[in-house]
Scaffold this active site. Structure first.
Site, short mmCIF file in Angstrom:
data_model
loop_
_atom_site.label_atom_id
_atom_site.label_comp_id
_atom_site.label_asym_id
_atom_site.label_seq_id
_atom_site.Cartn_x
_atom_site.Cartn_y
_atom_site.Cartn_z
N LYS A 196 10.60 22.57 -53.01
CA LYS A 196 10.55 23.47 -51.84
C LYS A 196 11.85 24.28 -51.76
CE LYS A 196 9.62 20.10 -48.84
NZ LYS A 196 9.31 18.95 -49.72
N CYS A 231 8.45 13.42 -33.85
CA CYS A 231 8.85 12.88 -35.15
C CYS A 231 10.02 11.92 -35.12
CB CYS A 231 9.07 14.01 -36.16
SG CYS A 231 10.48 15.05 -35.85
N MET A 232 10.94 12.00 -34.20
CA MET A 232 12.06 11.05 -34.29
C MET A 232 12.59 10.52 -32.97
SD MET A 232 15.06 13.24 -33.97
CE MET A 232 14.48 13.56 -32.36
N MET A 278 9.22 8.85 -40.31
CA MET A 278 8.08 8.87 -39.38
C MET A 278 7.29 7.56 -39.32
SD MET A 278 8.81 11.78 -38.60
CE MET A 278 9.59 13.17 -39.36
N GLN A 301 13.17 17.51 -39.85
CA GLN A 301 13.47 18.92 -39.61
C GLN A 301 14.96 19.19 -39.80
OE1 GLN A 301 10.91 20.74 -36.35
NE2 GLN A 301 11.19 18.66 -35.61
S1 SF4 Z 1 16.71 20.16 -47.70
FE1 SF4 Z 1 14.84 19.00 -48.12
S2 SF4 Z 1 13.32 20.55 -48.64
FE2 SF4 Z 1 15.33 21.52 -48.86
S3 SF4 Z 1 15.87 21.22 -51.02
FE3 SF4 Z 1 16.75 19.53 -49.88
S4 SF4 Z 1 15.24 17.87 -50.03
FE4 SF4 Z 1 14.20 19.80 -50.57
#
Ligand code: SF4
Length: 813
Positions: free
Chosen positions: A96, A180-181, A356, A394
């Site tokens: 990502k 989520c947390m 989670m 997040q």
């Molecule tokens: S912050 Fe999370 S989504 Fe972004 S590169 Fe690092 S592990 Fe991957």
């Protein structure tokens, strides 16, 4: 960003152009909903990559907080690289992160404010949009709610917080991080009296044993997990113990896999503590010097609980024998003994990791507290590699939600609205009149949406809601009750600021186009207390604007309308920023917003609050120079600023009292001690039965971040994972005559969802369990999930409810 994206062939370009024009055309025609254009349908072409300028930013996605280098040419982000100078990721990114630059260039970016009139979306000006919102708030300030996010930057969250609690005197502000947390927060508060982990990512480099509690970091926090698995490739030994309800990619790397029944983690933690006590194998010296025992009160339980003696704790825990724990959790008794023996061994270092799986739990606070308890009781605490650590999903769930306190009950810096002295401190910092802040906590997320989707005549007392930087139309549990019921309520008004059309904009009455990531300045706080800053690098498209500006512009419109709360004690606008000559800069006008660094002004104001709970932040300019600093950050005698990696331990934490080895200086028992909690095991809120015989668990996948609003615009990720699915066990599928790829309906008592079946896929659930990821807006699994929530944190349980699976038809090729 791939070279193939830059060198697009002409046919593809013209196809993209036609898709873009179709999308634009449908908007002009005033469709009732916006077209969602996925990456495979359209990606804007990119310029050549020569002569780039590079600048730093944290990744836009998960709470790991990897740092990236962002390459800009001709006003566009054209390249992204891992940042070798960054401690968090040392140059690495996950799939990502490598594509994060492309999130700016999906072809269906929102570029103008849109108002729904008689069911149709019509373009309006920003002035009209701000006027509309401010007038609705002015007419009924107490029925307005602000729903935000762990993706809010620290200045965005701080501005929203000050606007609501200080300006409007309205505490109905809550973030998606409640989903989520929140239980991690209450677990830390109940144990240490202050939130956030004592350890940091260095624990992953130093531990001998890593226990993942219902956690799949191989997919959810891949760069962090690679810090562990890379150690093996260097010849180091690290034992990974995966405690989970289904086999995942984390299991593939694990030395041991302990498969538990849903809710079994509570029994496992009790079982380990039982054996440590029973075998007299706990760290008596650490417990005697640094811990108290605590139990939940019989009636009206609180996060304080009641102090109990060690004998009482021993009695209460005595029934959780390995055999009973096996019955409750499904994990064999000898494996419980194995875990207790590991914790009983002080020559090794153990890190627990969770996210989670432990938080989205009706016993979320209990299990969080008790995993801390296992570490405290065994003395596996406070040395590098010995730590209980929760992760966030997040990028600024910690920095913005937990530290700025954008929760219905909280104020910045660990203050709460219910305490008069905390309200007075905040009013003083904000130069506001006494009693500006309302003492009654606002609605938490589930309650806020219940009140919004309930008819006003029936007591639904939230009538206008502003959603920023999140997508509740996809993420709320039990969507039919908590979101879709808004459809027929004409007097309810939903305002949504976002970068793309989403499941939430489907029902929005007013849609605001937002600037994204490096189209604006920002500051995030990651899971290891690291605060990271970046500067705006490119302009947002069309009329898209900063979320923080929107909040300030609405506040100023209210100020112009004569709303008293938007004035401070001196009669100045509450967000007034003055230049060196003392002249006010009109930052509420977007053309002047970047005449000064608004982020810096807000951050420096917020920084006053951070010393209240030993979460000290450095001046903004220190973060400009650094790849983040972990708080508390304290000034040294030579004027430099030093971060803190390990809290409460004398060797690293500057706030530990002289002569102490450990000091829990915010102890809820006010004696410098942490609390070891006992909670009785209770069954899940809904169990499979004859009618709904299977467990449903929901979660995420490697390729998509949360609801996929950004990652589904990235062609490589969308192609790799184009659709949600339901994972089933082969025997369950055989018994129902279901084959690979066939479409089934998942049905719960609350709703349904149609999905293709994946047998022996990436995740492998046990018999009687199905798993569905929630990233796909065309397959809303949260129609089925349960809104039952933890009594302390108010966080819903997405990980276990009862469903049935029905075969529909074969997949069309
Ligand atoms: S912050 Fe999370 S989504 Fe972004 S590169 Fe690092 S592990 Fe991957």
């Amino acid at each position: 960003m791939s070279r193939s994206m830059k060198m697009m062939d002409p046919d593809r370009r013209s196809l993209l152009k036609s898709v873009a024009m179709a999308a634009a055309g449908s908007m002009v025609a005033g469709n009732t909903s916006l077209p969602i254009v996925h990456a495979d349908q359209a990606v804007r072409d990119l310029p050549n990559a020569d002569g780039l300028t590079w600048n730093k930013a944290p990744c836009r996605f998960c709470g790991t907080g990897c740092h990236v280098q962002v390459g800009v040419e001709d006003g566009r982000v054209v390249a992204v690289a891992g940042d070798k100078a960054a401690d968090v990721n040392k140059g690495l990114l996950c799939v990502k992160g490598y594509h994060v630059g492309g999130i700016l260039y999906g072809n269906d970016r929102l570029t103008q404010p849109l108002l729904r009139n008689n069911g149709k979306l019509t373009a309006i000006t920003w002035d009209e949009a701000i006027e509309t919102i401010a007038q609705r708030i002015f007419d009924s300030p107490s029925t307005f709610a602000f729903y935000g996010s762990g993706q809010w930057t620290i200045p965005e969250g701080y501005a929203a917080q000050k606007f609501m609690k200080g300006g409007l005197g309205n505490n109905h502000i809550d973030p998606n991080a409640r989903l989520c947390m929140a239980s991690a927060v209450t677990g830390f508060l109940a144990t240490y009296g202050v939130d956030e982990p004592a350890g940091c990512y260095q624990d992953l480099d130093e531990c001998d044993v890593l226990i993942t509690w219902g956690n799949n970091p191989a997919e959810m926090h891949p760069v962090l997990f690679s810090r562990v698995t890379d150690r093996r490739s260097r010849g180091e030994t690290v034992r990974i113990i995966d405690i989970g309800t289904r086999r995942t990619r984390t299991t593939d790397a694990a030395s041991d896999y302990l498969e538990m029944k849903p809710h079994g983690d509570v029994a496992i933690a009790l079982g380990i503590m039982h054996l440590l006590i029973e075998n007299d194998n706990y760290d008596k010296s650490f417990v005697e010097k640094h811990c108290n025992f605590r139990g939940a009160e019989a009636s009206e339980p609180t996060l304080q609980g009641e102090q109990i003696s060690e004998d009482d704790f021993r009695k209460r825990i005595s029934k959780y024998t390995p055999e009973l724990v096996e019955e409750l959790s499904g994990v064999p008794a000898d494996k419980i003994r194995m875990l207790a023996d590991l914790f009983g061994n002080h020559d090794i270092r153990i890190t627990s990791l969770w996210c989670m799986g432990m938080n989205q739990h009706t016993m979320g606070t209990a299990i969080n507290s008790m995993v801390h308890g296992v570490h405290l009781l065994s003395g596996h605490f406070g040395r590098p590699g010995d730590a209980p650590t929760s992760l966030t999903g997040q990028p600024s769930a910690c920095g913005t939600v937990r530290e700025v306190g954008t929760l219905a009950h909280a104020l910045p810096g660990g203050r709460v609205v219910a305490k008069p002295e905390h309200r007075q401190q905040s009013e003083a910092f904000w130069n506001m009149n006494p009693n500006s802040i309302n003492a009654v906590p606002g609605y938490h997320t589930v309650k806020m949406f219940e009140q919004f989707t309930k008819p006003t005549a029936d007591g639904g007392d939230i009538t206008t809601m502003f959603v920023q930087v999140t997508n509740p139309g996809q993420t709320l549990p039990n969507l039919n009750a908590l979101f879709n019921d808004k459809k027929d309520l004409d007097d309810k008004f939903l305002i949504v600021s976002d970068v793309y059309p989403t499941a939430t904009t489907e029902l929005a009455d007013l849609i605001l186009p937002a600037a994204l990531w490096v189209e604006k300045n920002g500051v995030y706080g990651n899971s290891e207390r690291r605060t990271q800053q970046w500067f705006k690098m490119v302009d947002p498209p069309g009329q898209a604007r900063d979320d923080c500006w929107m909040t300030i512009a609405i506040a100023h419109k209210l100020f112009e309308l004569g709303y008293e709360g938007m004035k401070d004690k001196d009669g100045d606008f509450i967000f007034a920023v003055k230049d060196d000559e003392g002249e006010e800069i009109p930052i509420w006008e977007f053309e002047h917003y970047y005449a000064t660094n608004v982020d810096k002004h807000l951050f420096e104001e917020y920084r006053q609050f951070t010393t209240m709970k030993h979460k000290n932040l450095a001046p903004y300019d220190e973060y400009v120079k650094a790849r983040g600093l972990r708080w508390p950050v304290v000034e040294q005698e030579d004027g430099s600023w030093r971060e803190t990696r390990f809290r409460f331990s004398a060797f690293d934490d500057p706030f530990v009292k002289e002569g102490q080895e450990f000091d829990f200086y915010h102890s809820s028992s006010e004696d410098g001690r942490a609390q070891i909690w006992f909670h009785e095991y209770a069954p899940p809120p809904e169990m499979p039965d004859d009618e709904y015989p299977m467990w449903l668990c929901t979660g995420r996948v490697l390729e998509h971040w949360h609801t996929g609003t950004m990652t589904r615009r990235l062609a490589p990720l969308n192609r790799a994972m184009p659709t949600a699915y339901v994972e089933m066990h082969l025997e369950d599928a055989k018994a129902a005559n279901i084959r690979q790829g066939e479409i089934v309906t998942i049905e719960s008592r609350r709703g349904t969802c149609e999905l293709p079946v994946w047998i022996d896929g990436r995740g492998r659930p046990p018999r009687g369990t199905v798993f569905v990821p929630f990233f796909d807006e065309t397959k809303l699994i949260n129609n089925c999930t349960l809104e039952a929530h933890d009594p302390f944190s108010k966080q819903p349980d997405y990980k276990k409810c009862a469903v049935r699976v029905k075969k529909l038809a074969k997949v069309k090729s």
